[in-house]
Scaffold this active site. Structure first.
Site, mmCIF file in Angstrom:
data_model
loop_
_atom_site.group_PDB
_atom_site.id
_atom_site.type_symbol
_atom_site.label_atom_id
_atom_site.label_comp_id
_atom_site.label_asym_id
_atom_site.label_seq_id
_atom_site.Cartn_x
_atom_site.Cartn_y
_atom_site.Cartn_z
ATOM 1 N N GLU A 45 0.501 -10.313 -90.702
ATOM 2 C CA GLU A 45 1.560 -11.281 -91.017
ATOM 3 C C GLU A 45 2.676 -10.613 -91.810
ATOM 4 O OE1 GLU A 45 2.285 -14.676 -94.395
ATOM 5 O OE2 GLU A 45 0.238 -14.383 -93.662
ATOM 6 N N LYS A 79 -4.720 -22.784 -94.386
ATOM 7 C CA LYS A 79 -4.624 -21.775 -95.433
ATOM 8 C C LYS A 79 -4.690 -22.438 -96.801
ATOM 9 C CE LYS A 79 -0.752 -19.987 -97.063
ATOM 10 N NZ LYS A 79 0.515 -19.235 -97.234
#
Length: 210
Positions: free
Chosen positions: A42, A131
């Site tokens: 990411e 998340k």
């Protein structure tokens, strides 16, 4: 490559968060992560040139790793991410419009949540992976409690303060995956440093999974 493909290839559910990475080093750092066993990468959008870094890694490494973007807080950023080939979106919050548009654009989504209300809002918007941030601040007991009330298909990723020292504790509490940022990569880290840290994290994950 999508996240599920990365996991199916045998990679652990560990997302490397490369906040602050420079475009000219992105491919080399990404290759070092792949060599160490991490195949979910990411680049947060508050990095110097996130779209350029993501595009470079997608072009060079996209068949071997899932490359996505983080800190995606608007539909416009989601469009930009999809436009450069990103295959997953990570956000620090739950925005149903951003989640649904990202899914429409063909990306996996990992919205950030803190409370059960936010978790269920994200699931209702179409998210499977959630998340929890900051993961370590609330403790593994919090994750265990949250996991018990979520739908069985939902998967919690702990991000923030989770690493080799406490990874086993979070795995035991029901954490599906983790995101690792500053303890893996910081601006200025060379390839050898990132590689060593990545291998340490993967080894800890494998040990906790035995």
């Amino acid at each position: 490559m999508k996240i599920e493909e990365a996991l199916a290839s045998g990679a652990p559910p560990i997302a490397a968060v490369l906040r602050g990475i420079l475009t000219q080093e992105a491919v080399a750092i990404g290759q070092a992560l792949i060599d160490a066993g991490i195949r979910i990468i990411e680049v947060p959008f508050n990095s110097p040139d996130p779209a350029g870094s993501i595009a470079a890694m997608v072009d060079a490494l996209g068949d071997r790793a899932a490359i996505g973007g983080g800190t995606v807080i608007s539909v416009e950023l989601a469009k930009t991410l999809a436009g450069v080939g990103g295959t997953f979106m990570v956000s620090p919050n739950v925005d149903p419009e951003v989640i649904s548009r990202s899914i429409y654009l063909g990306m996996d989504v990992l919205p950030g949540f803190l409370t059960p209300t936010e978790a269920f809002a994200a699931i209702h918007a179409g998210a499977r992976d959630l998340k929890l941030f900051p993961g370590a601040s609330l403790g593994s007991g919090y994750i265990k409690a949250i996991a018990e009330v979520l739908p069985r298909h939902a998967r919690i990723w702990a991000v923030g303060g989770v690493g080799p020292a406490n990874l086993a504790e979070y795995r035991a509490a029901g954490t599906f995956g983790i995101g690792v940022g500053g303890s893996l990569f910081k601006p200025g880290h060379d390839i050898a440093t990132v590689s060593a840290k990545a291998r340490e994290i993967v080894a800890a994950w494998n040990a906790a999974s035995e």
